[in-house]
Design a protein around this motif. Sequence first.
Motif, PDB file in Angstrom:
ATOM      1  N   GLU A  60      17.764  11.187 -19.696  1.00 51.26           N
ATOM      2  CA  GLU A  60      18.993  10.567 -20.201  1.00 51.26           C
ATOM      3  C   GLU A  60      20.077  11.589 -20.534  1.00 51.26           C
ATOM      4  O   GLU A  60      21.226  11.219 -20.824  1.00 51.26           O
ATOM      5  CB  GLU A  60      18.712   9.703 -21.426  1.00 51.26           C
ATOM      6  N   GLU A 119      23.501   4.734 -15.283  1.00 50.70           N
ATOM      7  CA  GLU A 119      24.753   4.909 -16.020  1.00 50.70           C
ATOM      8  C   GLU A 119      25.131   6.383 -16.162  1.00 50.70           C
ATOM      9  O   GLU A 119      26.249   6.713 -16.569  1.00 50.70           O
ATOM     10  CB  GLU A 119      24.677   4.251 -17.400  1.00 50.70           C
ATOM     11  N   ASN A 120      24.201   7.295 -15.841  1.00 56.07           N
ATOM     12  CA  ASN A 120      24.493   8.730 -15.875  1.00 56.07           C
ATOM     13  C   ASN A 120      24.946   9.266 -14.521  1.00 56.07           C
ATOM     14  O   ASN A 120      25.140  10.466 -14.362  1.00 56.07           O
ATOM     15  CB  ASN A 120      23.255   9.514 -16.321  1.00 56.07           C
ATOM     16  N   LYS A 168      33.234  11.496 -21.005  1.00 59.82           N
ATOM     17  CA  LYS A 168      32.236  10.429 -21.142  1.00 59.82           C
ATOM     18  C   LYS A 168      31.072  10.868 -22.033  1.00 59.82           C
ATOM     19  O   LYS A 168      30.642  10.108 -22.921  1.00 59.82           O
ATOM     20  CB  LYS A 168      31.704  10.014 -19.772  1.00 59.82           C
ATOM     21  N   LYS A 226      32.001  11.027 -25.786  1.00 64.00           N
ATOM     22  CA  LYS A 226      32.175   9.758 -26.493  1.00 64.00           C
ATOM     23  C   LYS A 226      30.862   9.296 -27.117  1.00 64.00           C
ATOM     24  O   LYS A 226      30.846   8.731 -28.222  1.00 64.00           O
ATOM     25  CB  LYS A 226      32.700   8.689 -25.531  1.00 64.00           C
ATOM     26  N   LYS A 227      29.749   9.534 -26.446  1.00 62.03           N
ATOM     27  CA  LYS A 227      28.446   9.104 -26.950  1.00 62.03           C
ATOM     28  C   LYS A 227      27.730  10.208 -27.706  1.00 62.03           C
ATOM     29  O   LYS A 227      26.963   9.939 -28.648  1.00 62.03           O
ATOM     30  CB  LYS A 227      27.581   8.637 -25.780  1.00 62.03           C
ATOM     31  N   TYR A 228      27.979  11.457 -27.298  1.00 55.92           N
ATOM     32  CA  TYR A 228      27.312  12.609 -27.914  1.00 55.92           C
ATOM     33  C   TYR A 228      28.389  13.616 -28.331  1.00 55.92           C
ATOM     34  O   TYR A 228      28.673  14.578 -27.598  1.00 55.92           O
ATOM     35  CB  TYR A 228      26.351  13.271 -26.918  1.00 55.92           C
ATOM     36  N   TYR A 278      31.263   3.308 -20.834  1.00 52.40           N
ATOM     37  CA  TYR A 278      30.120   2.522 -21.282  1.00 52.40           C
ATOM     38  C   TYR A 278      30.465   1.028 -21.384  1.00 52.40           C
ATOM     39  O   TYR A 278      29.827   0.296 -22.152  1.00 52.40           O
ATOM     40  CB  TYR A 278      29.566   3.041 -22.618  1.00 52.40           C
TER      41      TYR A 278
END
Length: 363
Positions: A53, A77-78, A98, A101-103, A229
């Motif tokens: 992931e 999604e990656n 990208k 935004k999540k990490y 996402y």
Amino acid sequence: MSNHLVIMAGGVGSRFWPMSRPENPKQFIDVLGVGRTLLQLTVDRFGSAFAPEHIWIVTSAAYLSKVREQLPNVPVENILLEPCMRNTAPCIGYVAWKIRKKYPDATLVVSPADHFVVDQQEFRRCISMGLDFVKGTSRVLTLGMKPSRPDTGYGYIQSGLQVDGSDILQVKAFREKPNYETAVTYYKDASYNWNAGIFMWDAATAEAALRQFEPEMAAIFDKINDSFYSANEQSVVNELFPNCNKISIDYAVMERLAGKSITLNGKESGVFVLPADFGWSDLGTWGSLYVQTPKDSAQNAIIGANNVSVIESSDCIVRASGDIKMVLQGLEGYIVADDNGTLLVCKKDQEQRIKEFSASLDK
């Protein structure tokens, strides 16, 4: 903080024609005849350092099925799909925005998909050292390959002062691909290394650097950011990504940072180099593949040896695909390669004309 692997896999590999074509470029091919494609070998060499992931592939929309087939453990999604080619700076901007935004505290290793490494243990040691060096800072670190010969096909990195008694050095300048006389000078000077295009930095640093040096591009990714996402992410990317300037990350950021000290995200930033020697090639040409392929007693490099008989020939590279059988006699210093009904026979010292040769079939 988390470590993430970013693999750039959108190139078309035109210098490897006819084996590599736009519909099936070299990163998706078992170029070395070892049962793994160059993309798969790239993931393999990082070992277990990155969870699936945390592996990101940036490629063309046309290659989604190939990536999913060859890397089934990487979440779909990656796999980031560029609607068009815009060189490496927009590619890296896309994935950096990208991921961040999540990490928010992510550290990135960025690597091309089509290189070759002999000593994987030493490679992993260098990557681990590099991640430790940049994590939580605004530093940028690139790997510099110790030259094994004067080579006009690579850019060079000129290094400066040592950093804190380590193996890491400040970068004085990035040098363009030189002529042969200049390459000889670089080869004799220990401060010069090949530029492998493998580098490490925090995602926040990547974003800040593009804001500093390519503000129009950064503004495009700011517009895309809200869609990441979400169900409409790809449609927004398809609409806005083509507006990015075509520019490499070397021109956009690295060369502008070289030899300078600026502040990014409130921290002192600069670009550094770790000289490395783990048996590296960018596998950019038939000639570079010849260097990395085992040879017979007459210095012929043969890929697909069960299908090929080479008689009274020397210094050739031969690749037979599929079930085709070849018998070659009396050749010296040639490239012989077939793919899907197309045969290339040309002198090794004329391989810079391969694009010209391939274009001649389209007339």
